[in-house]
Scaffold this active site. Structure first.
Site, PDB file in Angstrom:
ATOM      1  N   GLN A   1      20.309 -46.812  12.413  1.00 40.74           N
ATOM      2  CA  GLN A   1      20.832 -47.155  11.089  1.00 40.74           C
ATOM      3  C   GLN A   1      22.351 -46.937  11.070  1.00 40.74           C
ATOM      4  O   GLN A   1      22.811 -45.797  11.115  1.00 40.74           O
ATOM      5  CB  GLN A   1      20.153 -46.256  10.058  1.00 40.74           C
ATOM      6  CG  GLN A   1      20.668 -46.399   8.655  1.00 40.74           C
ATOM      7  CD  GLN A   1      20.134 -45.276   7.756  1.00 40.74           C
ATOM      8  OE1 GLN A   1      19.085 -44.701   8.009  1.00 40.74           O
ATOM      9  NE2 GLN A   1      20.860 -44.954   6.716  1.00 40.74           N
ATOM     10  N   GLY A   2      23.102 -48.023  11.034  1.00 40.17           N
ATOM     11  CA  GLY A   2      24.575 -47.927  11.083  1.00 40.17           C
ATOM     12  C   GLY A   2      25.191 -48.045   9.702  1.00 40.17           C
ATOM     13  O   GLY A   2      25.663 -49.123   9.327  1.00 40.17           O
TER      14      GLY A   2
ATOM     15  N   SER B   1      27.044 -44.864   7.958  1.00 35.87           N
ATOM     16  CA  SER B   1      28.198 -43.973   7.782  1.00 35.87           C
ATOM     17  C   SER B   1      29.363 -44.358   8.691  1.00 35.87           C
ATOM     18  O   SER B   1      29.173 -44.810   9.822  1.00 35.87           O
ATOM     19  CB  SER B   1      27.807 -42.530   8.103  1.00 35.87           C
ATOM     20  OG  SER B   1      26.684 -42.149   7.352  1.00 35.87           O
TER      21      SER B   1
ATOM     22  N   SER C   1      22.286 -41.899  14.369  1.00 39.68           N
ATOM     23  CA  SER C   1      21.190 -41.280  15.127  1.00 39.68           C
ATOM     24  C   SER C   1      20.511 -42.336  15.984  1.00 39.68           C
ATOM     25  O   SER C   1      20.301 -43.469  15.530  1.00 39.68           O
ATOM     26  CB  SER C   1      20.137 -40.683  14.179  1.00 39.68           C
ATOM     27  OG  SER C   1      20.722 -39.713  13.361  1.00 39.68           O
TER      28      SER C   1
ATOM     29  N   GLU D   1      13.877 -43.268   2.730  1.00 37.59           N
ATOM     30  CA  GLU D   1      14.199 -42.451   3.897  1.00 37.59           C
ATOM     31  C   GLU D   1      13.305 -41.232   3.837  1.00 37.59           C
ATOM     32  O   GLU D   1      12.838 -40.846   2.776  1.00 37.59           O
ATOM     33  CB  GLU D   1      15.670 -42.041   3.888  1.00 37.59           C
ATOM     34  CG  GLU D   1      16.505 -42.946   4.764  1.00 37.59           C
ATOM     35  CD  GLU D   1      17.928 -42.448   4.970  1.00 37.59           C
ATOM     36  OE1 GLU D   1      18.297 -42.228   6.109  1.00 37.59           O
ATOM     37  OE2 GLU D   1      18.657 -42.287   3.982  1.00 37.59           O
TER      38      GLU D   1
HETATM   39  C1  LIG Z   1      21.750 -34.947  11.686  1.00 34.51           C
HETATM   40  C2  LIG Z   1      22.436 -36.129  11.016  1.00 34.51           C
HETATM   41  C3  LIG Z   1      21.964 -37.413  11.264  1.00 34.51           C
HETATM   42  C4  LIG Z   1      22.601 -38.510  10.662  1.00 34.51           C
HETATM   43  N1  LIG Z   1      22.146 -39.780  10.960  1.00 34.51           N
HETATM   44  C5  LIG Z   1      22.775 -40.858  10.427  1.00 34.51           C
HETATM   45  C6  LIG Z   1      22.378 -42.186  10.781  1.00 34.51           C
HETATM   46  O1  LIG Z   1      21.448 -42.381  11.563  1.00 34.51           O
HETATM   47  N2  LIG Z   1      23.054 -43.234  10.246  1.00 34.51           N
HETATM   48  C7  LIG Z   1      24.087 -43.049   9.369  1.00 34.51           C
HETATM   49  O2  LIG Z   1      24.640 -44.047   8.891  1.00 34.51           O
HETATM   50  N3  LIG Z   1      24.513 -41.809   9.020  1.00 34.51           N
HETATM   51  C8  LIG Z   1      23.878 -40.703   9.531  1.00 34.51           C
HETATM   52  N4  LIG Z   1      24.306 -39.447   9.200  1.00 34.51           N
HETATM   53  C9  LIG Z   1      25.477 -39.280   8.353  1.00 34.51           C
HETATM   54  C10 LIG Z   1      25.190 -38.770   6.948  1.00 34.51           C
HETATM   55  O3  LIG Z   1      24.595 -39.773   6.170  1.00 34.51           O
HETATM   56  C11 LIG Z   1      26.556 -38.331   6.353  1.00 34.51           C
HETATM   57  O4  LIG Z   1      26.985 -37.221   7.129  1.00 34.51           O
HETATM   58  C12 LIG Z   1      26.434 -37.920   4.909  1.00 34.51           C
HETATM   59  O5  LIG Z   1      26.194 -39.036   4.108  1.00 34.51           O
HETATM   60  C13 LIG Z   1      27.716 -37.217   4.417  1.00 34.51           C
HETATM   61  O6  LIG Z   1      28.839 -37.962   4.709  1.00 34.51           O
HETATM   62  P1  LIG Z   1      30.099 -37.306   5.460  1.00 34.51           P
HETATM   63  O7  LIG Z   1      29.603 -36.604   6.677  1.00 34.51           O
HETATM   64  O8  LIG Z   1      31.111 -38.375   5.628  1.00 34.51           O
HETATM   65  O9  LIG Z   1      30.634 -36.182   4.473  1.00 34.51           O
HETATM   66  P2  LIG Z   1      31.544 -36.412   3.177  1.00 34.51           P
HETATM   67  O10 LIG Z   1      30.951 -37.480   2.339  1.00 34.51           O
HETATM   68  O11 LIG Z   1      32.950 -36.574   3.618  1.00 34.51           O
HETATM   69  O12 LIG Z   1      31.354 -35.046   2.440  1.00 34.51           O
HETATM   70  C14 LIG Z   1      32.089 -33.850   2.773  1.00 34.51           C
HETATM   71  C15 LIG Z   1      31.750 -32.803   1.731  1.00 34.51           C
HETATM   72  O13 LIG Z   1      32.187 -33.240   0.416  1.00 34.51           O
HETATM   73  C16 LIG Z   1      31.101 -33.225  -0.497  1.00 34.51           C
HETATM   74  N5  LIG Z   1      31.194 -34.371  -1.421  1.00 34.51           N
HETATM   75  C17 LIG Z   1      31.495 -35.661  -1.090  1.00 34.51           C
HETATM   76  N6  LIG Z   1      31.448 -36.433  -2.194  1.00 34.51           N
HETATM   77  C18 LIG Z   1      31.074 -35.632  -3.225  1.00 34.51           C
HETATM   78  C19 LIG Z   1      30.827 -35.851  -4.626  1.00 34.51           C
HETATM   79  N7  LIG Z   1      30.942 -37.061  -5.163  1.00 34.51           N
HETATM   80  N8  LIG Z   1      30.454 -34.787  -5.374  1.00 34.51           N
HETATM   81  C20 LIG Z   1      30.324 -33.535  -4.829  1.00 34.51           C
HETATM   82  N9  LIG Z   1      30.548 -33.266  -3.527  1.00 34.51           N
HETATM   83  C21 LIG Z   1      30.912 -34.306  -2.734  1.00 34.51           C
HETATM   84  C22 LIG Z   1      29.854 -33.369   0.375  1.00 34.51           C
HETATM   85  O14 LIG Z   1      28.705 -32.835  -0.273  1.00 34.51           O
HETATM   86  C23 LIG Z   1      30.248 -32.547   1.601  1.00 34.51           C
HETATM   87  O15 LIG Z   1      30.020 -31.179   1.377  1.00 34.51           O
HETATM   88  C24 LIG Z   1      23.692 -38.309   9.777  1.00 34.51           C
HETATM   89  C25 LIG Z   1      24.148 -37.008   9.523  1.00 34.51           C
HETATM   90  C26 LIG Z   1      23.527 -35.919  10.130  1.00 34.51           C
HETATM   91  C27 LIG Z   1      24.039 -34.542   9.846  1.00 34.51           C
END
Ligand SMILES: Cc1cc2nc3c(=O)[nH]c(=O)nc-3n(C[C@H](O)[C@H](O)[C@H](O)COP(=O)(O)OP(=O)(O)OC[C@H]3O[C@@H](n4cnc5c(N)ncnc54)[C@H](O)[C@@H]3O)c2cc1C
Length: 375
Positions: free
Chosen positions: A122-123, A125, A157, A240
């Site tokens: 799933q692409g 992020s 992932s 999901e």
């Molecule tokens: C084990 C794992 C597997 C994953 N697999 C996939 C996958 O297969 N495909 C894929 O596309 N993605 C995947 N992801 C990515 C995941 O969806 C993102 O990490 C997640 O959506 C958070 O985005 P970010 O890491 O950019 O953090 P950010 O969005 O940058 O957030 C950073 C911090 O700010 C806080 N924050 C951000 N916006 C707000 C708001 N509006 N209000 C309050 N707090 C806020 C967040 O809670 C967090 O603490 C995976 C992540 C993990 C850890």
């Protein structure tokens, strides 16, 4: 009033499944390292499929068994309780293709997804688009009968071994950001794709960065209309995997059971009874909330905002279990043959990030369940 017990049909299903698991589990080699675990997913998926246990809630016309979501939860529960790997995470991809794919696309992609012959990732992020997914910048420009895709995804992932990717791209940069997104299925072996695995704190390289350098994707691999990507993503992410689908409750109970056994053999410090009591309550609250949600889903047919409460309860339970193990067993969880505690402790940190972070789930509960104003 909700009856939390199995119906006679569910109990019968559970018994047949338990018997099948008891038969096959001794015949397979359970993965012993993190990497083996990741690589064993495909063979396990195909074995489950051969037993008729994949796609339980999929419509029969797409090869499923047309059962209620409760049966998927029983599947996860039984597998987890037996210490078997979880079922494959195909529910969300299946929904996207079933709800928005053309008949040709369904015929082309659903059978392989269901049987496990074809692996998917799933692409969504990107480096600057996680919680704020609608800011994604990977672009797709029409050129004759193909889209040319350029940009970068991250945390994808299974990207290292997936055959296909469900990809969100920006097809129109000039409209409101949510309206300019489309959804493509992309062959991961296309020219111009580079996958760079990322090492997780658990030692797994399960997720990766994925780079797209003018990758050509045929127009007939767009799912839904151009600009419909956001709706597709938001409708289907509700499917999901939640705590019920990953067997979280049975897994947590097994972990608690192991700690209780140590307690019975006086292997834990004096603080243990109180810690274990709290954990027991948390797992029970999670279990009852998940079961109530499943009943609602059976009655109303859809997954709603209350899945965010399930997710919050699961995060809290998994992370507290990890902390409890560390508190009660100390540094021994990092030594010896049994590294499960250390793995689970480290992995539980990701629970508050993947599938929508803890803060995002709290935001959903605040605005959609409690009716608080958006900030
Ligand atoms: C084990 C794992 C597997 C994953 N697999 C996939 C996958 O297969 N495909 C894929 O596309 N993605 C995947 N992801 C990515 C995941 O969806 C993102 O990490 C997640 O959506 C958070 O985005 P970010 O890491 O950019 O953090 P950010 O969005 O940058 O957030 C950073 C911090 O700010 C806080 N924050 C951000 N916006 C707000 C708001 N509006 N209000 C309050 N707090 C806020 C967040 O809670 C967090 O603490 C995976 C992540 C993990 C850890």
């Amino acid at each position: 009033l909700i009856d939390f017990r199995d119906t006679p049909d569910e109990a019968d299903f559970r018994n047949r499944l338990r018997a099948w698991v008891a038969d096959v589990l001794p015949t397979i080699q359970l993965p012993s390292s993190v990497d083996e675990h990741d690589r064993a997913e495909g063979p396990w998926h195909r074995l489950l499929y051969s037993g008729g246990w994949v796609g339980l809630s999929w419509p029969e016309k797409y090869g499923g068994r047309g059962l209620e979501a409760t049966y998927e939860a029983i599947l996860s529960d039984v597998l987890s309780e037996a210490g078997a790997p979880p079922p494959p995470a195909i529910g969300f991809l299946g929904r996207a293709l079933q709800m928005y794919g053309s008949e040709d696309q369904k015929e082309r992609f659903l059978p392989g997804l269901l049987s496990g012959e074809v692996q998917w990732c799933q692409g969504f992020s990107e480096p600057d688009a996680g919680s704020d997914l609608a800011s994604l910048r990977t672009r797709a420009i029409r050129d004759g009968d193909v889209y040319k895709v350029a940009g970068q995804k991250v945390w994808t992932s299974r990207a290292s071994w997936a055959d296909w990717c469900l990809l969100l791209v920006r097809t129109d940069p000039d409209v409101r950001k949510h309206a300019g997104i489309s959804c493509l299925v992309v062959d991961m072996r296309s020219r111009g794709i580079e996958v760079r695995p990322l090492l997780q704190i658990t030692g797994s390289t399960r997720f990766a960065e994925v780079f797209f350098d003018e990758v050509e994707v045929p127009l007939d691999q767009r799912i839904g209309e151009e600009g419909e990507g956001w709706t597709i993503a938001m409708t289907t992410v509700k499917y999901e995997r939640g705590p019920a689908d990953i067997g979280a409750i049975a897994k947590d109970r097994r972990a608690l059971g192991r700690l209780e056994e140590m307690q019975e053999h006086d292997l834990l410090p004096d603080s243990a009874p109180q810690v274990l009591g709290h954990l027991y309550m948390q797992i029970e609250v999670l279990r009852l909330h998940v079961l109530a949600g499943l009943s609602r889903r059976v009655l109303t047919g859809g997954a709603g905002a209350e899945t965010s409460v399930d997710k919050l309860l699961m995060i809290r339970t998994e992370q507290r279990l990890g902390h409890a193990a560390l508190q009660l067993l100390g540094s021994s969880i990092c030594q010896g043959e049994d590294q499960d505690w250390a793995f689970n402790y480290l992995h539980s940190r990701a629970a508050s990030i993947y599938g929508g972070t803890e803060q995002i789930q709290k935001g959903i509960v605040a605005t959609q369940i409690l009716g608080l104003p958006r900030s």
